[in-house]
Design an enzyme around this catalytic site. Structure first.
Site, PDB file in Angstrom:
ATOM      1  N   GLU A  55      -5.126  -2.056  -6.373  1.00  0.00           N
ATOM      2  CA  GLU A  55      -3.840  -1.185  -6.579  1.00  0.00           C
ATOM      3  C   GLU A  55      -2.568  -2.074  -6.813  1.00  0.00           C
ATOM      4  OE1 GLU A  55      -6.391  -0.949  -4.186  1.00  0.00           O
ATOM      5  OE2 GLU A  55      -6.473   1.048  -3.608  1.00  0.00           O
ATOM      6  N   CYS A  83      -6.030   1.400   0.867  1.00  0.00           N
ATOM      7  CA  CYS A  83      -5.923   0.884   2.292  1.00  0.00           C
ATOM      8  C   CYS A  83      -4.643   0.818   2.701  1.00  0.00           C
ATOM      9  CB  CYS A  83      -6.592  -0.635   2.321  1.00  0.00           C
ATOM     10  SG  CYS A  83      -5.364  -1.834   1.682  1.00  0.00           S
TER      11      CYS A  83
END
Ligand SMILES: [Zn+2]
Length: 156
Positions: A55, A83
């Site tokens: 990401e 996360c």
């Protein structure tokens, strides 16, 4: 392309990343107006960079492409639920939506357990497993004062 096609792209990046032994089984893309403007894959082990999550990599590429530090009106498709670090990066980048495939509990089952970080964030600073302590020399807030009074700063 539709949502499912974009997600398939993120998943295939994640799969290819494992097959090529490039890094962990994670892939992500950033989409704006139906076009892919950023691609990211997990490169933690290859680049010795613990922040090189899919990401974050995709956000960096998309922001460079846009020439902006914001992902206004963008969508992120990621092969796995982000996360805590990536959630932070996502909030700073401010896309309009995030779509994920695997869940964090599925990731935990293959050794990528970030539950520990969530628990640490909930603890008071002095109870965290990594020592975090405030140290305040004279003028410790000088950077903040200078920022507040700056006429040339770029707010974000
Ligand atoms: Zn992450």
């Amino acid at each position: 392309m539709q949502e499912i096609d974009f997600m398939n792209r993120a998943i295939s990046i994640a799969h290819e990343n494992v097959v090529t032994n490039n890094g962990g089984p994670f892939g992500a893309i950033v989409v704006k107006d139906g076009k892919v403007i950023g691609v990211g894959r997990n490169e933690v082990t290859r680049t010795y960079d613990p922040t090189a999550h899919a990401e974050v990599q995709a956000i960096r590429e998309a922001c460079k492409f846009l020439g902006s530090f914001q992902l206004t009106d963008c969508e992120i498709y990621t092969s796995c639920e982000p996360c805590p670090m990536c959630i932070g990066a996502i909030y700073w980048a401010r896309p309009k939506a995030v779509y994920y495939a695997c869940t964090k509990s599925e990731a935990a089952k293959i050794g990528f357990d970030d539950q520990f970080i969530y628990e640490q964030l909930d603890l008071p600073i002095e109870k965290r497993s990594i020592k975090m302590k405030q140290i305040c020399p004279t003028n410790y807030d000088h950077p903040f004062e200078t920022w507040k009074n700056s006429t040339s700063r770029v707010d974000y």
